[in-house]
Design a protein around this motif. Structure first.
Motif, short mmCIF file in Angstrom:
data_model
loop_
_atom_site.label_atom_id
_atom_site.label_comp_id
_atom_site.label_asym_id
_atom_site.label_seq_id
_atom_site.Cartn_x
_atom_site.Cartn_y
_atom_site.Cartn_z
N ASP A 86 0.78 -1.08 0.15
CA ASP A 86 -0.12 -0.39 -0.15
C ASP A 86 0.42 1.25 0.23
O ASP A 86 1.04 2.30 0.82
N LYS A 87 1.79 1.73 -0.87
CA LYS A 87 2.95 2.56 -0.74
C LYS A 87 2.93 3.43 -1.67
O LYS A 87 2.27 2.71 -3.50
N PRO A 88 3.24 4.08 -2.88
CA PRO A 88 3.00 4.68 -3.61
C PRO A 88 4.22 3.54 -4.47
O PRO A 88 4.99 3.67 -4.22
N ILE A 89 4.26 3.72 -5.96
CA ILE A 89 5.15 3.05 -7.15
C ILE A 89 5.76 3.81 -7.30
O ILE A 89 5.45 4.57 -7.95
N THR A 90 7.16 4.20 -7.88
CA THR A 90 8.38 5.01 -7.89
C THR A 90 8.81 4.05 -8.70
O THR A 90 8.90 2.78 -8.90
N ARG A 91 9.55 4.68 -9.40
CA ARG A 91 10.95 3.68 -10.00
C ARG A 91 11.74 3.26 -9.38
O ARG A 91 12.16 2.00 -10.10
N GLN A 92 11.62 3.39 -8.47
CA GLN A 92 12.89 2.54 -7.42
C GLN A 92 12.90 0.59 -7.11
O GLN A 92 13.02 -0.47 -7.36
N ASP A 93 10.86 0.79 -6.64
CA ASP A 93 10.47 0.18 -6.70
C ASP A 93 10.05 -0.95 -8.34
O ASP A 93 11.09 -2.54 -7.90
N VAL A 94 10.27 -0.36 -9.47
CA VAL A 94 10.06 -0.95 -10.67
C VAL A 94 11.36 -1.87 -10.73
O VAL A 94 11.66 -2.95 -11.19
N GLY A 96 14.27 -2.74 -8.88
CA GLY A 96 14.26 -3.35 -7.31
C GLY A 96 13.36 -4.62 -7.96
O GLY A 96 14.12 -5.43 -7.84
N TYR A 97 12.61 -4.35 -8.52
CA TYR A 97 11.95 -6.08 -8.98
C TYR A 97 12.70 -6.32 -10.38
O TYR A 97 12.39 -7.78 -10.17
N ALA A 98 13.26 -5.34 -11.17
CA ALA A 98 13.14 -6.05 -12.51
C ALA A 98 14.69 -7.15 -12.04
O ALA A 98 15.01 -7.62 -12.92
N ASN A 99 15.69 -5.79 -11.16
CA ASN A 99 16.92 -6.28 -10.76
C ASN A 99 16.62 -8.08 -9.81
O ASN A 99 17.30 -8.53 -10.93
N LYS A 100 16.09 -8.02 -9.35
CA LYS A 100 15.85 -9.18 -8.49
C LYS A 100 15.54 -10.44 -9.70
O LYS A 100 16.21 -11.66 -10.31
N THR A 101 14.81 -9.92 -10.78
CA THR A 101 13.92 -10.47 -11.60
C THR A 101 15.18 -11.14 -12.52
O THR A 101 15.63 -12.68 -12.77
N ALA A 102 16.54 -10.40 -12.95
CA ALA A 102 17.26 -10.78 -13.87
C ALA A 102 18.69 -11.33 -13.09
O ALA A 102 19.55 -12.06 -14.20
N LEU A 103 18.48 -11.59 -12.45
CA LEU A 103 19.86 -12.51 -11.39
C LEU A 103 19.42 -13.93 -11.36
O LEU A 103 19.83 -14.68 -11.94
N LYS A 104 17.98 -14.43 -11.61
CA LYS A 104 17.15 -15.42 -12.16
C LYS A 104 16.91 -15.50 -13.65
O LYS A 104 17.30 -16.66 -14.57
N SER A 105 16.71 -14.72 -14.49
CA SER A 105 16.64 -14.67 -15.93
C SER A 105 16.84 -13.15 -16.76
O SER A 105 15.36 -12.32 -16.29
N VAL A 106 17.67 -12.45 -17.37
CA VAL A 106 17.87 -11.00 -17.89
C VAL A 106 15.88 -12.15 -18.60
O VAL A 106 15.45 -10.63 -18.88
N SER A 107 15.69 -12.47 -19.65
CA SER A 107 15.13 -12.24 -20.91
C SER A 107 13.79 -12.20 -20.22
O SER A 107 13.06 -11.86 -20.28
N GLN A 108 13.63 -13.19 -18.75
CA GLN A 108 12.30 -13.05 -18.07
C GLN A 108 11.94 -11.78 -17.70
O GLN A 108 11.08 -11.07 -17.08
N ALA A 134 8.05 3.79 -15.18
CA ALA A 134 9.40 2.76 -16.18
C ALA A 134 9.27 2.83 -16.82
O ALA A 134 10.09 2.77 -17.23
N GLN A 135 8.96 4.36 -17.67
CA GLN A 135 8.85 4.93 -18.49
C GLN A 135 10.28 4.29 -19.41
O GLN A 135 10.73 4.14 -20.74
N ASN A 136 11.57 5.69 -18.05
CA ASN A 136 12.61 5.38 -18.72
C ASN A 136 14.21 4.81 -18.54
O ASN A 136 15.36 4.30 -18.32
N ILE A 137 13.21 3.12 -18.68
CA ILE A 137 13.94 2.39 -17.06
C ILE A 137 15.10 1.00 -18.71
O ILE A 137 13.77 1.49 -19.40
N LYS A 138 15.64 1.47 -19.16
CA LYS A 138 16.08 0.41 -20.28
C LYS A 138 16.17 -1.76 -19.89
O LYS A 138 16.55 -1.58 -18.50
N LEU A 139 15.89 -2.08 -21.12
CA LEU A 139 16.01 -3.35 -20.56
C LEU A 139 16.93 -3.81 -20.63
O LEU A 139 18.39 -2.73 -20.95
#
Length: 315
Positions: A86-94, A96-108, A134-139
């Motif tokens: 229940d907190k405002p969603i920021t770029r850091q949240d997105v 953080g989630y993407a970086n954690k997922t990338a540790l397991k699978s970059v394509s995912q 999430a607009q300016n976050i690069k793949l």
């Protein structure tokens, strides 16, 4: 003024922490004021608004996109709702989630990041949020793996073990078609010297057609397939054939060859055409890789050349 008259109906409209809250259609101003008061209470919980955004996004995907894409988004959204609370969603949240997922699978991670970007963009386009976090976050950079193309001897061994499904795979090889295109191929789309493959990228997208010349081998195979219904390959009840990955895995195992996928058959066919000196544009047209308008251009300008190319496809 946050409550006002619009097209003879009352509505409220206000922003809270870069999130827009707006609703109309109220008969009286009192009703609009009461609804605005409730909306301001819920505005204190940004995730309640995020949940609404997610629900609206899924509603659209249910109508406009494939079941597979819809369910992929739904699974992702369920994870995000549990994670972000229940907190405002920021770029850091997105990030953080993407970086954690990338540790397991970059394509995912890239796949889910694209869906998150589109989720927030969908809301931004409708003025539900002010900015897309999430607009300016690069793949993440990806080193592409070389596609496995089974050698011709493995294809032959595979076909020898395919049994009653041999014709199914032969048609797939000699059309360079996608599995779904073959599953839904109808006899009405098979002519003397060509057949028509049909596909659509999304549920609401245009149905794209492309002509595939029938060479001698493909013509022989099609002539041997019994016509049990409207589909070239169908079940006993007349429904389209539904070929699963387990079927290919089982055949490869019996043939004692390295497992490969349906898509590998397209790569095999394309590689044989390129080895025969086929123009890249002709191969692209046969594969149907271009957009609908580009594919139409190829079909109009490469008619005779495509026939010559397909005659070079042999195993």
């Amino acid at each position: 003024m946050t409550v006002y008259l619009h097209q003879k109906k009352w509505m409220y409209d206000f922003w809270y922490t870069k999130i827009r809250f707006r609703q109309g259609g109220f008969i009286t101003k009192t009703q609009a004021l009461k609804a605005e008061k409730e909306a301001r209470k819920s505005a204190g919980n940004p995730n309640s608004h995020f949940k609404n955004i997610c629900e609206k996004r899924l509603e659209e995907l249910k109508i406009r996109r494939t079941d597979r894409y819809y369910h992929e988004n739904r699974r992702l959204i369920e994870k995000l709702l549990k994670l972000w609370g229940d907190k405002p969603i920021t770029r850091q949240d997105v990030e953080g989630y993407a970086n954690k997922t990338a540790l397991k699978s970059v394509s995912q991670a890239n796949k889910e990041l694209k869906m998150i970007k589109r989720l927030f963009q969908h809301a931004k386009e409708r003025d539900w949020i002010e900015t897309n976090p999430a607009q300016n976050i690069k793949l993440f950079p990806v080193s592409k793996k070389r596609k496995y193309i089974p050698p011709q001897e493995d294809i032959i061994r595979f076909l020898m073990e395919a049994g009653k499904d041999r014709f199914y795979f032969l048609v797939m090889i000699f059309t360079l078609a996608r599995m779904r295109e073959i599953n839904y191929l109808k006899w009405e789309d098979v002519f003397d010297d060509y057949l028509i493959l049909k596909t659509r990228k999304a549920r609401n997208s245009d149905l794209t057609e492309r002509k595939i010349p029938i060479n001698a081998t493909l013509g022989y195979v099609l002539g041997k397939i019994p016509k049990k219904g409207s589909y070239v390959f169908c079940k006993e009840n007349g429904e389209p054939f539904d070929c699963r990955k387990k079927l290919m895995a089982g055949i490869c195992k019996r043939a004692e060859i390295k497992p490969f996928s349906f898509h590998s058959l397209r790569h095999f066919g394309a590689s044989k055409l390129m080895e025969a000196g086929a123009p890249l544009t002709a191969v692209q047209a046969i594969l149907g890789h271009s957009r609908a308008t580009t594919t139409d251009t190829y079909l109009q300008s490469l008619g005779t050349k495509k026939n010559e190319v397909m005659n070079n496809l042999m195993i």
